[in-house]
Design a protein around this motif. Structure first.
Motif, PDB file in Angstrom:
ATOM      1  N   TRP A 177      60.527 -72.944 -32.596  1.00 52.99           N
ATOM      2  CA  TRP A 177      61.595 -73.648 -33.301  1.00 52.99           C
ATOM      3  C   TRP A 177      61.035 -74.293 -34.555  1.00 52.99           C
ATOM      4  CZ3 TRP A 177      59.815 -75.119 -28.425  1.00 52.99           C
ATOM      5  CH2 TRP A 177      59.063 -76.281 -28.366  1.00 52.99           C
ATOM      6  N   SER A 181      66.091 -77.586 -37.701  1.00 50.43           N
ATOM      7  CA  SER A 181      67.004 -76.484 -37.422  1.00 50.43           C
ATOM      8  C   SER A 181      67.368 -76.494 -35.948  1.00 50.43           C
ATOM      9  CB  SER A 181      66.355 -75.140 -37.774  1.00 50.43           C
ATOM     10  OG  SER A 181      67.165 -74.059 -37.349  1.00 50.43           O
ATOM     11  N   ALA A 182      68.655 -76.258 -35.649  1.00 46.67           N
ATOM     12  CA  ALA A 182      69.106 -76.226 -34.256  1.00 46.67           C
ATOM     13  C   ALA A 182      68.771 -74.903 -33.579  1.00 46.67           C
ATOM     14  CB  ALA A 182      70.609 -76.472 -34.188  1.00 46.67           C
ATOM     15  N   ALA A 183      68.532 -73.867 -34.363  1.00 48.86           N
ATOM     16  CA  ALA A 183      68.304 -72.531 -33.803  1.00 48.86           C
ATOM     17  C   ALA A 183      66.909 -72.420 -33.190  1.00 48.86           C
ATOM     18  CB  ALA A 183      68.486 -71.479 -34.882  1.00 48.86           C
ATOM     19  N   GLU A 197      67.584 -65.107 -32.171  1.00 50.35           N
ATOM     20  CA  GLU A 197      67.757 -66.467 -32.680  1.00 50.35           C
ATOM     21  C   GLU A 197      69.006 -67.057 -32.038  1.00 50.35           C
ATOM     22  OE1 GLU A 197      68.366 -68.341 -37.021  1.00 50.35           O
ATOM     23  OE2 GLU A 197      66.426 -67.369 -36.680  1.00 50.35           O
ATOM     24  N   ASN A 199      71.117 -70.702 -30.283  1.00 55.96           N
ATOM     25  CA  ASN A 199      71.239 -72.150 -30.138  1.00 55.96           C
ATOM     26  C   ASN A 199      70.874 -72.535 -28.716  1.00 55.96           C
ATOM     27  OD1 ASN A 199      72.166 -72.674 -32.794  1.00 55.96           O
ATOM     28  ND2 ASN A 199      74.207 -71.946 -32.218  1.00 55.96           N
ATOM     29  N   GLU A 202      72.944 -71.428 -25.745  1.00 61.54           N
ATOM     30  CA  GLU A 202      73.158 -70.002 -25.512  1.00 61.54           C
ATOM     31  C   GLU A 202      72.135 -69.383 -24.558  1.00 61.54           C
ATOM     32  OE1 GLU A 202      75.200 -68.290 -29.485  1.00 61.54           O
ATOM     33  OE2 GLU A 202      73.129 -68.962 -29.766  1.00 61.54           O
TER      34      GLU A 202
END
Length: 218
Positions: A177, A181-183, A197, A199, A202
């Protein structure tokens, strides 16, 4: 000459010794022939130990441990006990996990494997790898990986067992990570596969990698 008939306890001990010995040989980069020559045990004796056909004697285990420069407990899972305890370092094997595009990780115990390091933190379970997306990390199709159960990685770049989209499709990947960034990225160790990629909502982490070994061919 007919082979000796072993008890169930002895057969479990033979299995533990064979798995531990294979793991140490892989770690040391040695072959069965190297072990036979270094211990002055015959290649047939070493083969019988590795293929769970003969129970290694205490003297042979000591010679093997001396040659490999390891503690005897890394070969014999009962060494620190005065009695045979077949549950020592016994880890449940829960089926398969995909090191590729995803495969069901079945929560059913299909067998037990041994973790040879008594002084270290023990894994919670093991999984059989199917696929080649982690070959860059030395993890190949058919390998057994040790997993510690946890719902998040301990550090950026760690190898994890993850379930994507709550569909019970397990995969073994390296998670990374970037601050701000949230991803999250689930990254393979093979250029044939693409990085996913996602979140955090997911996918779910069900454990972190603690090592692996290559089972002997049947």
């Amino acid at each position: 000459m007919a082979r000796k008939k072993y008890t169930e306890v002895e057969r479990d001990l033979m299995k533990g010794i064979a798995q531990n010995l294979r793991l140490v040989l892989v770690r040391k980069g040695l072959s069965q022939k190297d072990l036979a020559e270094g211990t002055e045990l015959s290649t047939s004796v070493i083969s019988d130990y590795l293929n769970e056909k003969t129970l290694a004697t205490p003297g042979s285990i000591q010679r093997i441990a001396d040659f490999l420069k390891v503690n005897k407990s890394e070969i014999d899972p009962t060494f620190k006990s005065n009695t045979i305890d077949i549950n020592f370092n016994k880890i449940p094997l829960l089926g398969t996990i995909c090191a590729g595009q995803g495969l069901l990780a079945e929560q059913n115990i299909e067998d037990y494997v041994y973790y040879p390091f008594a002084s270290q933190k023990q894994p919670d379970y093991a999984l059989r790898v199917k696929g080649d997306s982690m070959i860059g990390a030395g993890i190949e199709n058919g390998d057994i990986v040790y997993i510690k159960a946890t719902n998040w990685a301990e550090f950026n770049g760690q190898i994890v067992a993850a379930l994507v989209n709550d569909c019970e499709e397990g995969m073994l990947k390296r998670i990374k990570w970037t601050e701000g960034s949230a991803a999250m990225q689930l990254i393979p160790e093979n250029d044939k596969y693409e990085t996913k990629e996602l979140n955090p909502g997911e996918f779910t982490i069900c454990g972190v990698y603690m090592g692996h070994f290559k089972p002997a061919n049947d």
